[in-house]
Enzyme design. Structure first.
Site, PDB file in Angstrom:
ATOM      1  CD  GLU A 282      -2.056  -4.331  -5.710  1.00  0.00           C
ATOM      2  OE1 GLU A 282      -2.222  -3.930  -6.873  1.00  0.00           O
ATOM      3  OE2 GLU A 282      -1.461  -5.381  -5.430  1.00  0.00           O
ATOM      4  N   GLY A 283      -2.862   1.241  -5.955  1.00  0.00           N
ATOM      5  CA  GLY A 283      -3.617   2.371  -6.475  1.00  0.00           C
ATOM      6  C   GLY A 283      -4.413   2.985  -5.348  1.00  0.00           C
TER       7      GLY A 283
ATOM      8  CD  GLN B 155     -35.453   4.229  17.350  1.00  0.00           C
ATOM      9  OE1 GLN B 155     -35.215   5.338  16.874  1.00  0.00           O
ATOM     10  NE2 GLN B 155     -36.689   3.821  17.593  1.00  0.00           N
TER      11      GLN B 155
ATOM     12  N   PRO C 283      10.498   5.674  -4.181  1.00  0.00           N
ATOM     13  CG  PRO C 283      12.486   5.741  -2.951  1.00  0.00           C
ATOM     14  CD  PRO C 283      11.880   5.196  -4.199  1.00  0.00           C
TER      15      PRO C 283
ATOM     16  CD1 TRP D 183       6.216   3.312  -0.147  1.00  0.00           C
ATOM     17  CD2 TRP D 183       6.107   2.565   1.949  1.00  0.00           C
ATOM     18  NE1 TRP D 183       6.289   4.391   0.679  1.00  0.00           N
ATOM     19  CE2 TRP D 183       6.220   3.960   1.973  1.00  0.00           C
ATOM     20  CE3 TRP D 183       6.041   1.877   3.169  1.00  0.00           C
ATOM     21  CZ2 TRP D 183       6.265   4.690   3.161  1.00  0.00           C
ATOM     22  CZ3 TRP D 183       6.080   2.598   4.341  1.00  0.00           C
ATOM     23  CH2 TRP D 183       6.185   3.979   4.325  1.00  0.00           C
ATOM     24  CB  ILE D 184       9.025  -4.013  -1.687  1.00  0.00           C
ATOM     25  CG1 ILE D 184       9.427  -2.839  -2.589  1.00  0.00           C
ATOM     26  CG2 ILE D 184       8.847  -5.298  -2.481  1.00  0.00           C
ATOM     27  CD1 ILE D 184       8.337  -2.354  -3.564  1.00  0.00           C
TER      28      ILE D 184
ATOM     29  N   GLY E  40     -16.370   1.267  22.127  1.00  0.00           N
ATOM     30  CA  GLY E  40     -15.939   2.247  23.126  1.00  0.00           C
ATOM     31  C   GLY E  40     -14.443   2.111  23.406  1.00  0.00           C
TER      32      GLY E  40
ATOM     33  CG  ASP F  90     -18.042   5.198  17.880  1.00  0.00           C
ATOM     34  OD1 ASP F  90     -17.456   5.991  18.627  1.00  0.00           O
ATOM     35  OD2 ASP F  90     -19.289   5.142  17.766  1.00  0.00           O
TER      36      ASP F  90
HETATM   37  P1  TGC Z   1      -1.302   4.420 -19.568  1.00  0.00           P
HETATM   38  O1  TGC Z   1       0.013   5.099 -19.800  1.00  0.00           O
HETATM   39  O2  TGC Z   1      -2.544   4.948 -20.176  1.00  0.00           O
HETATM   40  O3  TGC Z   1      -1.242   2.877 -19.993  1.00  0.00           O
HETATM   41  C1  TGC Z   1      -0.067   2.207 -20.125  1.00  0.00           C
HETATM   42  C2  TGC Z   1      -0.380   0.856 -20.749  1.00  0.00           C
HETATM   43  O4  TGC Z   1      -0.927  -0.007 -19.747  1.00  0.00           O
HETATM   44  C3  TGC Z   1      -2.237  -0.441 -20.129  1.00  0.00           C
HETATM   45  N1  TGC Z   1      -3.029  -0.445 -18.891  1.00  0.00           N
HETATM   46  C4  TGC Z   1      -3.359  -1.540 -18.233  1.00  0.00           C
HETATM   47  N2  TGC Z   1      -3.166  -2.830 -18.509  1.00  0.00           N
HETATM   48  C5  TGC Z   1      -3.640  -3.723 -17.622  1.00  0.00           C
HETATM   49  N3  TGC Z   1      -4.269  -3.377 -16.490  1.00  0.00           N
HETATM   50  C6  TGC Z   1      -4.478  -2.087 -16.179  1.00  0.00           C
HETATM   51  N4  TGC Z   1      -5.083  -1.749 -15.028  1.00  0.00           N
HETATM   52  C7  TGC Z   1      -4.025  -1.098 -17.061  1.00  0.00           C
HETATM   53  N5  TGC Z   1      -4.063   0.247 -17.070  1.00  0.00           N
HETATM   54  C8  TGC Z   1      -3.450   0.647 -18.205  1.00  0.00           C
HETATM   55  C9  TGC Z   1      -2.709   0.576 -21.128  1.00  0.00           C
HETATM   56  O5  TGC Z   1      -3.672   0.018 -21.983  1.00  0.00           O
HETATM   57  C10 TGC Z   1      -1.437   0.907 -21.859  1.00  0.00           C
HETATM   58  O6  TGC Z   1      -1.135  -0.162 -22.748  1.00  0.00           O
HETATM   59  P2  TGC Z   1      -0.415   0.136 -24.162  1.00  0.00           P
HETATM   60  O7  TGC Z   1      -0.451  -1.167 -24.880  1.00  0.00           O
HETATM   61  O8  TGC Z   1      -1.228   1.207 -24.797  1.00  0.00           O
HETATM   62  O9  TGC Z   1       0.960   0.603 -23.809  1.00  0.00           O
HETATM   63  O10 TGC Z   1      -1.445   4.297 -18.051  1.00  0.00           O
HETATM   64  P3  TGC Z   1      -2.640   4.855 -17.256  1.00  0.00           P
HETATM   65  O11 TGC Z   1      -2.843   6.300 -17.581  1.00  0.00           O
HETATM   66  O12 TGC Z   1      -3.816   3.946 -17.391  1.00  0.00           O
HETATM   67  O13 TGC Z   1      -2.044   4.728 -15.800  1.00  0.00           O
HETATM   68  C11 TGC Z   1      -2.136   5.772 -14.924  1.00  0.00           C
HETATM   69  C12 TGC Z   1      -2.439   5.212 -13.548  1.00  0.00           C
HETATM   70  C13 TGC Z   1      -2.335   6.344 -12.559  1.00  0.00           C
HETATM   71  C14 TGC Z   1      -3.846   4.637 -13.531  1.00  0.00           C
HETATM   72  C15 TGC Z   1      -1.423   4.092 -13.239  1.00  0.00           C
HETATM   73  O14 TGC Z   1      -0.141   4.599 -13.337  1.00  0.00           O
HETATM   74  C16 TGC Z   1      -1.653   3.507 -11.871  1.00  0.00           C
HETATM   75  O15 TGC Z   1      -2.458   2.582 -11.725  1.00  0.00           O
HETATM   76  N6  TGC Z   1      -0.963   4.025 -10.797  1.00  0.00           N
HETATM   77  C17 TGC Z   1      -1.017   3.444  -9.475  1.00  0.00           C
HETATM   78  C18 TGC Z   1       0.178   2.589  -9.281  1.00  0.00           C
HETATM   79  C19 TGC Z   1      -0.082   1.425  -8.359  1.00  0.00           C
HETATM   80  O16 TGC Z   1      -1.186   0.969  -8.198  1.00  0.00           O
HETATM   81  N7  TGC Z   1       0.958   0.882  -7.777  1.00  0.00           N
HETATM   82  C20 TGC Z   1       0.832  -0.296  -7.007  1.00  0.00           C
HETATM   83  C21 TGC Z   1       2.188  -0.892  -6.693  1.00  0.00           C
HETATM   84  S1  TGC Z   1       2.134  -2.582  -6.170  1.00  0.00           S
HETATM   85  C22 TGC Z   1       1.394  -2.570  -4.695  1.00  0.00           C
HETATM   86  O17 TGC Z   1       0.910  -1.616  -4.190  1.00  0.00           O
HETATM   87  C23 TGC Z   1       1.345  -3.888  -4.038  1.00  0.00           C
HETATM   88  S2  TGC Z   1       0.621  -3.909  -2.509  1.00  0.00           S
HETATM   89  C24 TGC Z   1       0.498  -5.569  -2.456  1.00  0.00           C
HETATM   90  C25 TGC Z   1      -0.088  -6.140  -1.240  1.00  0.00           C
HETATM   91  O18 TGC Z   1       0.573  -6.150  -0.179  1.00  0.00           O
HETATM   92  O19 TGC Z   1      -1.214  -6.698  -1.352  1.00  0.00           O
HETATM   93  P1  FAD Z   2       1.827   9.138  -3.724  1.00  0.00           P
HETATM   94  O1  FAD Z   2       1.750   8.575  -5.081  1.00  0.00           O
HETATM   95  O2  FAD Z   2       2.908  10.117  -3.424  1.00  0.00           O
HETATM   96  O3  FAD Z   2       0.417   9.802  -3.384  1.00  0.00           O
HETATM   97  C1  FAD Z   2       0.269  10.800  -2.341  1.00  0.00           C
HETATM   98  C2  FAD Z   2      -1.161  11.343  -2.394  1.00  0.00           C
HETATM   99  O4  FAD Z   2      -1.377  11.990  -3.655  1.00  0.00           O
HETATM  100  C3  FAD Z   2      -2.237  10.231  -2.315  1.00  0.00           C
HETATM  101  O5  FAD Z   2      -3.287  10.676  -1.483  1.00  0.00           O
HETATM  102  C4  FAD Z   2      -2.731  10.101  -3.739  1.00  0.00           C
HETATM  103  O6  FAD Z   2      -4.057   9.636  -3.838  1.00  0.00           O
HETATM  104  C5  FAD Z   2      -2.634  11.545  -4.204  1.00  0.00           C
HETATM  105  N1  FAD Z   2      -2.606  11.675  -5.663  1.00  0.00           N
HETATM  106  C6  FAD Z   2      -1.859  10.982  -6.550  1.00  0.00           C
HETATM  107  N2  FAD Z   2      -2.122  11.357  -7.797  1.00  0.00           N
HETATM  108  C7  FAD Z   2      -3.081  12.325  -7.717  1.00  0.00           C
HETATM  109  C8  FAD Z   2      -3.791  13.132  -8.681  1.00  0.00           C
HETATM  110  N3  FAD Z   2      -3.567  12.990  -9.972  1.00  0.00           N
HETATM  111  N4  FAD Z   2      -4.691  13.989  -8.220  1.00  0.00           N
HETATM  112  C9  FAD Z   2      -4.934  14.129  -6.889  1.00  0.00           C
HETATM  113  N5  FAD Z   2      -4.305  13.429  -5.932  1.00  0.00           N
HETATM  114  C10 FAD Z   2      -3.389  12.526  -6.348  1.00  0.00           C
HETATM  115  N6  FAD Z   2       4.406  -1.107  -3.945  1.00  0.00           N
HETATM  116  C11 FAD Z   2       4.994  -2.091  -4.693  1.00  0.00           C
HETATM  117  O7  FAD Z   2       5.497  -1.840  -5.802  1.00  0.00           O
HETATM  118  N7  FAD Z   2       5.051  -3.369  -4.229  1.00  0.00           N
HETATM  119  C12 FAD Z   2       4.542  -3.722  -3.028  1.00  0.00           C
HETATM  120  O8  FAD Z   2       4.601  -4.899  -2.657  1.00  0.00           O
HETATM  121  C13 FAD Z   2       3.939  -2.720  -2.227  1.00  0.00           C
HETATM  122  N8  FAD Z   2       3.474  -3.034  -0.987  1.00  0.00           N
HETATM  123  C14 FAD Z   2       3.031  -2.024  -0.168  1.00  0.00           C
HETATM  124  C15 FAD Z   2       2.736  -2.291   1.163  1.00  0.00           C
HETATM  125  C16 FAD Z   2       2.345  -1.264   2.019  1.00  0.00           C
HETATM  126  C17 FAD Z   2       2.073  -1.568   3.459  1.00  0.00           C
HETATM  127  C18 FAD Z   2       2.203   0.054   1.518  1.00  0.00           C
HETATM  128  C19 FAD Z   2       1.741   1.173   2.432  1.00  0.00           C
HETATM  129  C20 FAD Z   2       2.485   0.331   0.215  1.00  0.00           C
HETATM  130  C21 FAD Z   2       2.936  -0.693  -0.651  1.00  0.00           C
HETATM  131  N9  FAD Z   2       3.317  -0.429  -1.961  1.00  0.00           N
HETATM  132  C22 FAD Z   2       3.892  -1.401  -2.738  1.00  0.00           C
HETATM  133  C23 FAD Z   2       3.331   0.952  -2.437  1.00  0.00           C
HETATM  134  C24 FAD Z   2       1.976   1.494  -2.830  1.00  0.00           C
HETATM  135  O9  FAD Z   2       1.541   0.968  -4.044  1.00  0.00           O
HETATM  136  C25 FAD Z   2       2.088   3.016  -2.875  1.00  0.00           C
HETATM  137  O10 FAD Z   2       2.194   3.480  -1.547  1.00  0.00           O
HETATM  138  C26 FAD Z   2       0.920   3.654  -3.584  1.00  0.00           C
HETATM  139  O11 FAD Z   2       0.909   3.332  -4.959  1.00  0.00           O
HETATM  140  C27 FAD Z   2       0.926   5.189  -3.428  1.00  0.00           C
HETATM  141  O12 FAD Z   2       2.182   5.712  -3.728  1.00  0.00           O
HETATM  142  P2  FAD Z   2       2.876   6.727  -2.686  1.00  0.00           P
HETATM  143  O13 FAD Z   2       2.878   6.096  -1.345  1.00  0.00           O
HETATM  144  O14 FAD Z   2       4.191   7.129  -3.247  1.00  0.00           O
HETATM  145  O15 FAD Z   2       1.900   7.978  -2.638  1.00  0.00           O
END
Ligand code: TGC
Ligand code: FAD
Length: 387
Positions: A367-368, A283, A138, A166-167, A343, A340
């Protein structure tokens, strides 16, 4: 010869016969089984559970994993096409498949023991065991390194405390892949439904992904045996590696949503008569439709090349970030524009664009977020980490 308005560059001709067959089968499933019911599911806030067995039967769960675990062993491009066709129906259906395949089956396959693979993957491919993926907490999903959920050794077991937010699939799931901080860095664990102290609570009042289950997970001294730890990965690269798989599929999914929006807007514009002529003959409307087709075509080419790189073992996370950013933004803009063109009719879920637009508000965040992916690309260009 007339061009296909939804594939102006005949990108389909770049697919193998097998890939075309996968696309056709999933397209039929979406047309016949998803589209007729999904508007109602969205209105009622219900996930259509009965589709799980049908998706499993078609090999859509863990589609890229090897056949020895009961999976279909398809290539990455086929997985992308599956995501595209499912999301043409609804992002929630694609989300279900993404989480099951890329975020739950993939880590068991890539980071689990042979015993864990044999135990979990075959029933997950059949849709008999559903998974969810707990990374986000959270206090801030963009920065998962700052996780508070922790696991402490207790004899041969682990005690897990904390929570996830948000899982997707949370309350549907039989197992959860949970990432937790330990004295030795971040580790992944397979938590099973019914383990004492493990609870899930549905998130209500969503205006987006209403045909998908979203939950909070709570861990209160959950005792997890060492046999349930994903022992071959440690650190943030474990969950980030799964995200790369899922994000790849998400680059394709929104293309499907965008195609459905363009199709709906085009058909509506041809039949909507204003000032004595169809609005499609103006157009202003043609510019909007043409721009949608242009952006869809570019996204299709981007994802196909990404898929070919993935199948060649050359795909890089930065490329996935660029494509996720571009393609989700493309689809969200198109869904709003299509709404849009409809309408007033566009504000009801009788037509799909507003449902797609609302869903894509989640897709652009999960997913980021868009910003996270922009900063990943910026870091690649400059060599400077802005996080
Ligand atoms: P950093 O600390 O530099 O790296 C840590 C280690 O991870 C490796 N790495 C990766 N490996 C594979 N794929 C990637 N995309 C990777 N990015 C980094 C990296 O090489 C390092 O490895 P090692 O061996 O050196 O330890 O981490 P970073 O600075 O790259 O990460 C920062 C940041 C902001 C990009 C990362 O924290 C991030 O991506 N944040 C967003 C989190 C996110 O996307 N959460 C998603 C949760 S799941 C979800 O939303 C499911 S929705 C599912 C659905 O319903 O479809
Ligand atoms: P925050 O991280 O608090 O971000 C808030 C705002 O800050 C965003 O606009 C962001 O872009 C901005 N921000 C962040 N960093 C920076 C920066 N460095 N500079 C400027 N702006 C920045 N997660 C799971 O683990 N598993 C799931 O299955 C999953 N399913 C999901 C399903 C739904 C429907 C939703 C809505 C979310 C789900 N998520 C899941 C969570 C999802 O991955 C997060 O919502 C997402 O990673 C963003 O985190 P947050 O909501 O805490 O926003």
């Amino acid at each position: 010869m007339a061009l296909n308005p939804y594939d102006l560059f005949d990108i389909r001709s770049l697919l193998t016969e097998e890939e075309q067959a996968v696309q056709d089968a999933v397209a039929r499933f979406t047309d016949e089984r998803v589209i007729p019911i999904i508007g109602d599911c969205f209105d009622k806030g219900e996930f259509p559970h009965h589709l799980i067995a049908e998706m499993a039967e078609m090999g859509l769960l863990g589609s890229s994993l090897p056949t020895e675990y009961g999976c279909a062993g398809m290539n990455a491009v086929s997985y992308g096409l599956i995501c595209q066709e499912l999301e043409r129906g609804d992002s929630g259906i694609r989300s279900f498949a993404s989480v099951q395949s890329s975020l739950c089956m993939y880590p068991i396959y890539a980071y689990g023991s042979e015993e864990q693979r044999k135990r979990w993957l075959p029933p997950m491919a059949k849709g008999e065991v559903i998974g969810c993926f707990g990374l986000t907490e959270p206090h801030g999903g963009s920065d998962p390194a700052n996780m508070k959920t922790h696991a402490k050794r207790d004899g041969g077991d682990w005690l897990i405390n904390g929570g996830k937010m948000w899982i997707t699939n949370g309350n549907l799931a039989n197992i959860a892949i949970v990432w937790a901080q330990t004295d030795d860095g971040i580790n992944g664990f397979i938590l099973e439904k019914g383990m004492p102290g493990f609870t899930a609570q549905v998130v209500h009042r969503k205006m987006s992904l209403r045909a998908s289950v979203t939950s909070a997970l709570f861990f209160d001294n959950v005792r997890v045996p060492e046999a349930n730890r994903l022992a071959s990965v440690k650190g943030l690269k474990g969950p980030l590696g799964c995200l790369t798989q899922a994000r790849y599929g998400i680059t394709w999914g929104p293309i499907g949503a965008a195609i459905d929006c363009l199709h709906t807007a085009n058909e509506y514009a041809k039949s909507r008569i204003l000032f004595g002529k169809p609005i499609a003959s103006t157009q202003a409307v043609q510019l909007k439709l043409a721009d949608m087709a242009r952006r869809i075509t570019l996204a299709q080419l981007l994802s196909l090349q990404l898929g070919r790189l993935k199948d060649a073992g050359k795909m890089q996370p930065t490329q996935v970030s660029l494509a996720k950013w571009n393609n989700v933004r493309m689809a969200l803009d198109i869904a709003r524009e299509a709404r849009d063109i409809l309408g007033g009719a566009g504000i009801t879920t009788e037509y799909s664009p507003i449902r797609h637009a609302l869903n894509l508000e989640s897709v652009i965040t999960y997913e980021g977020t868009e910003t996270v992916h922009q900063l990943v690309v910026g870091r690649e260009l400059t060599g400077i980490n802005a996080f």
